[in-house]
Design a protein around this motif. Structure first.
Motif, PDB file in Angstrom:
ATOM      1  N   ASN A 221      59.558  26.086  -3.748  1.00 25.35           N
ATOM      2  CA  ASN A 221      59.502  27.547  -3.857  1.00 25.35           C
ATOM      3  C   ASN A 221      58.118  28.011  -3.352  1.00 25.35           C
ATOM      4  O   ASN A 221      57.231  28.347  -4.133  1.00 25.35           O
ATOM      5  CB  ASN A 221      59.736  27.916  -5.325  1.00 25.35           C
ATOM      6  N   GLY A 222      57.979  27.998  -2.029  1.00 24.23           N
ATOM      7  CA  GLY A 222      56.662  28.204  -1.412  1.00 24.23           C
ATOM      8  C   GLY A 222      55.937  26.873  -1.381  1.00 24.23           C
ATOM      9  O   GLY A 222      56.251  25.959  -2.158  1.00 24.23           O
ATOM     10  N   SER A 223      54.962  26.740  -0.484  1.00 22.37           N
ATOM     11  CA  SER A 223      54.265  25.445  -0.449  1.00 22.37           C
ATOM     12  C   SER A 223      53.352  25.300  -1.657  1.00 22.37           C
ATOM     13  O   SER A 223      53.002  24.182  -2.031  1.00 22.37           O
ATOM     14  CB  SER A 223      53.515  25.239   0.871  1.00 22.37           C
TER      15      SER A 223
ATOM     16  N   LEU B 213      43.718  17.476   2.423  1.00 22.66           N
ATOM     17  CA  LEU B 213      43.119  17.834   3.702  1.00 22.66           C
ATOM     18  C   LEU B 213      43.900  19.028   4.258  1.00 22.66           C
ATOM     19  O   LEU B 213      45.122  18.941   4.392  1.00 22.66           O
ATOM     20  CB  LEU B 213      43.333  16.612   4.592  1.00 22.66           C
ATOM     21  N   THR B 214      43.228  20.105   4.551  1.00 25.91           N
ATOM     22  CA  THR B 214      43.916  21.266   5.105  1.00 25.91           C
ATOM     23  C   THR B 214      43.613  21.321   6.596  1.00 25.91           C
ATOM     24  O   THR B 214      42.441  21.299   6.978  1.00 25.91           O
ATOM     25  CB  THR B 214      43.409  22.554   4.430  1.00 25.91           C
ATOM     26  N   ASN B 215      44.651  21.351   7.419  1.00 26.80           N
ATOM     27  CA  ASN B 215      44.437  21.341   8.864  1.00 26.80           C
ATOM     28  C   ASN B 215      45.393  22.307   9.583  1.00 26.80           C
ATOM     29  O   ASN B 215      46.575  22.061   9.583  1.00 26.80           O
ATOM     30  CB  ASN B 215      44.626  19.930   9.421  1.00 26.80           C
TER      31      ASN B 215
ATOM     32  N   ALA C 140      49.594  24.608   6.588  1.00 26.56           N
ATOM     33  CA  ALA C 140      50.051  25.991   6.443  1.00 26.56           C
ATOM     34  C   ALA C 140      49.860  26.796   7.740  1.00 26.56           C
ATOM     35  O   ALA C 140      50.633  27.708   8.027  1.00 26.56           O
ATOM     36  CB  ALA C 140      49.297  26.665   5.289  1.00 26.56           C
ATOM     37  N   TYR C 141      48.819  26.439   8.518  1.00 20.31           N
ATOM     38  CA  TYR C 141      48.486  27.241   9.710  1.00 20.31           C
ATOM     39  C   TYR C 141      48.638  26.477  11.013  1.00 20.31           C
ATOM     40  O   TYR C 141      48.166  26.916  12.053  1.00 20.31           O
ATOM     41  CB  TYR C 141      47.034  27.739   9.584  1.00 20.31           C
ATOM     42  N   VAL C 142      49.283  25.296  10.976  1.00 13.87           N
ATOM     43  CA  VAL C 142      49.228  24.411  12.145  1.00 13.87           C
ATOM     44  C   VAL C 142      49.913  25.012  13.366  1.00 13.87           C
ATOM     45  O   VAL C 142      49.568  24.678  14.497  1.00 13.87           O
ATOM     46  CB  VAL C 142      49.834  23.031  11.797  1.00 13.87           C
TER      47      VAL C 142
ATOM     48  N   ARG D 280      54.071  22.110   4.654  1.00 17.32           N
ATOM     49  CA  ARG D 280      54.101  23.331   5.473  1.00 17.32           C
ATOM     50  C   ARG D 280      54.729  24.484   4.689  1.00 17.32           C
ATOM     51  O   ARG D 280      55.338  24.280   3.642  1.00 17.32           O
ATOM     52  CB  ARG D 280      54.922  23.091   6.738  1.00 17.32           C
ATOM     53  N   THR D 281      54.618  25.665   5.247  1.00 18.53           N
ATOM     54  CA  THR D 281      55.170  26.855   4.605  1.00 18.53           C
ATOM     55  C   THR D 281      55.795  27.772   5.648  1.00 18.53           C
ATOM     56  O   THR D 281      55.390  27.756   6.813  1.00 18.53           O
ATOM     57  CB  THR D 281      54.061  27.625   3.852  1.00 18.53           C
ATOM     58  N   LEU D 282      56.781  28.552   5.220  1.00 17.93           N
ATOM     59  CA  LEU D 282      57.337  29.585   6.109  1.00 17.93           C
ATOM     60  C   LEU D 282      56.589  30.902   5.950  1.00 17.93           C
ATOM     61  O   LEU D 282      56.903  31.888   6.597  1.00 17.93           O
ATOM     62  CB  LEU D 282      58.832  29.802   5.807  1.00 17.93           C
TER      63      LEU D 282
ATOM     64  N   LEU E  90      59.766  35.389   0.928  1.00 20.42           N
ATOM     65  CA  LEU E  90      60.963  34.594   0.590  1.00 20.42           C
ATOM     66  C   LEU E  90      60.623  33.387  -0.274  1.00 20.42           C
ATOM     67  O   LEU E  90      61.475  32.903  -1.014  1.00 20.42           O
ATOM     68  CB  LEU E  90      61.661  34.137   1.883  1.00 20.42           C
ATOM     69  N   ARG E  91      59.375  32.902  -0.179  1.00 18.67           N
ATOM     70  CA  ARG E  91      58.874  31.768  -0.959  1.00 18.67           C
ATOM     71  C   ARG E  91      59.602  30.459  -0.631  1.00 18.67           C
ATOM     72  O   ARG E  91      60.388  29.939  -1.435  1.00 18.67           O
ATOM     73  CB  ARG E  91      58.975  32.045  -2.475  1.00 18.67           C
ATOM     74  N   VAL E  92      59.342  29.919   0.544  1.00 20.89           N
ATOM     75  CA  VAL E  92      59.856  28.596   0.891  1.00 20.89           C
ATOM     76  C   VAL E  92      58.758  27.786   1.572  1.00 20.89           C
ATOM     77  O   VAL E  92      58.112  28.267   2.510  1.00 20.89           O
ATOM     78  CB  VAL E  92      61.094  28.681   1.830  1.00 20.89           C
TER      79      VAL E  92
END
Ligand SMILES: *Cc1c(COP(=O)(O)O)cnc(C)c1O
Length: 351
Positions: free
Chosen positions: A83-85, A151-153, A184-186, A207-209, A218-220
């Motif tokens: 339900n969201g990343s 690690l955020t990339n 999240a931003y790749v 990842r996130t939408l 939408l929270r996925v």
């Protein structure tokens, strides 16, 4: 004695960016949402799902797992949906880190929710400082045992990205613990680690939408990794909430993931806007890090980020400031449409 648990009393929750009233036409550049609507395939998919709302959703979000697997060349058994990343990231703590005694390792300047989860789940956290150029401390991540590496990339809020070889270095140095790569931003220009999944049993890519697909509401979100990692997450999920992703979200997410051409089109527009906006800020004396995300992290010439944030707010433009060491002189500005960013530049020039 207190009704409230010592844990609840001790927490410092994450503070999300302001979600202002929608009846005022804010230019909202403070939470990295996508300025473009989701794929046109999303609405009919959600409408069709309404008829099935009396029934519980499929607990593992199978149609979304299938869409993710197809998009990334994986199998359904390599995909977990949340339900969201943020939900996925939270479940990672009990699935991989809790009770390991060793700390999880993360950068001092990164997505601040990781520290909140560490406190919630009683997992010690060890922060490694970004270097003077705000680059990820890859060497420190490799040194000595730990319970896991976060690690955020590209990283947030810097927007700086790591090459895949740096991520592989961490994966090889820490074979016995989970290396979580938050992508999240790749899709705004960095290299994805998804292609490494088959070679590294300790790699989980999240990842996130919310950012690239225009579906923050939408929270996925999803995780990708080898089946044992997915099974561990599923076992934690099923010990907490069997149905975290509702029928409307599953239908909308599957439709959005299937329309990759639309996602790529929107991401390309944002990358184009980011390029000219970065240049325009630099021409006005800002120090702007080279962003691979849908935001820029910029320092005004006088370093008065708080003053500038207040001024922009008075012009109807919201941006994000973090009152934290080393970054308090910067603003994180999400990339909106060309029109939004032109309005911001005009506000700067009118100051
Ligand atoms: C926005 C963001 C998330 C959360 O995404 P949701 O899917 O909306 O919960 C996770 N990680 C990072 C680094 C983010 O910036």
């Amino acid at each position: 004695m207190s009704i409230i648990s010592p844990l609840a009393q001790s927490l410092t929750p994450y503070v999300p960016g302001e979600q202002p009233r929608t009846d005022i036409p804010w230019i909202k550049l403070n939470t990295n949402e996508n300025p473009y609507p989701p794929s046109p395939a999303v609405q009919p998919a959600i409408e069709q799902a309404i008829a099935h709302l009396p029934l519980y959703p499929e607990p593992t979000s199978r149609i979304v797992r299938q869409a993710v697997a197809r998009r990334h060349g994986l199998t359904e058994q390599q995909v977990f949906i949340g339900n969201g990343s943020d939900d996925v990231l939270a479940l990672c703590f009990p699935a991989f880190f809790q009770g390991q005694e060793l700390p999880v390792r993360l950068a001092d300047i990164t997505y601040s929710f990781y520290q909140v989860y560490a406190a919630l789940f009683g997992v010690p956290a060890e922060t490694c400082p970004l270097d003077d150029a705000f680059q990820m401390p890859v060497d420190a991540f490799c040194q000595g045992p730990c319970a896991g590496v976060l690690l955020t990339n590209p990283n947030a809020p810097t927007g700086l990205s790591l090459p895949l070889c740096a991520i592989e270095r961490v994966l090889q140095a820490q074979p016995d613990c989970l290396v979580l790569v938050d992508e999240a931003y790749v899709e705004f220009g960095a290299q994805s680690a998804v292609g490494l999944i088959d070679r590294y049993p300790n790699l989980l890519v999240v990842r996130t939408l919310s950012k690239s697909h225009g579906l923050a509401g939408l929270r996925v979100g999803y995780a990708m990794g080898q089946p044992p990692l997915i099974q561990a997450l599923t076992s934690i999920k099923d010990s907490f909430n069997s149905y975290p992703v509702d029928r409307l979200a599953q239908a909308g997410a599957a439709a959005a993931l299937a329309d990759d051409a639309y996602t790529q089109h929107c991401c390309r527009k944002i990358i184009h806007t980011r390029a000219w906006f970065t240049q325009a800020l630099r021409e006005r004396g800002f120090d702007v890090l080279d962003s691979m995300a849908n935001f820029v992290f910029a320092r005004p010439a006088d370093g008065d980020a708080v003053g500038l944030q207040a001024y922009l707010r008075s012009k109807g433009i919201l941006v994000r400031h973090f009152d934290a060491p080393r970054i308090a002189d910067r603003l994180r500005i999400s990339i909106g449409t060309d029109c939004h960013m032109q309005a911001l530049i005009e506000a700067l020039d009118a100051r």
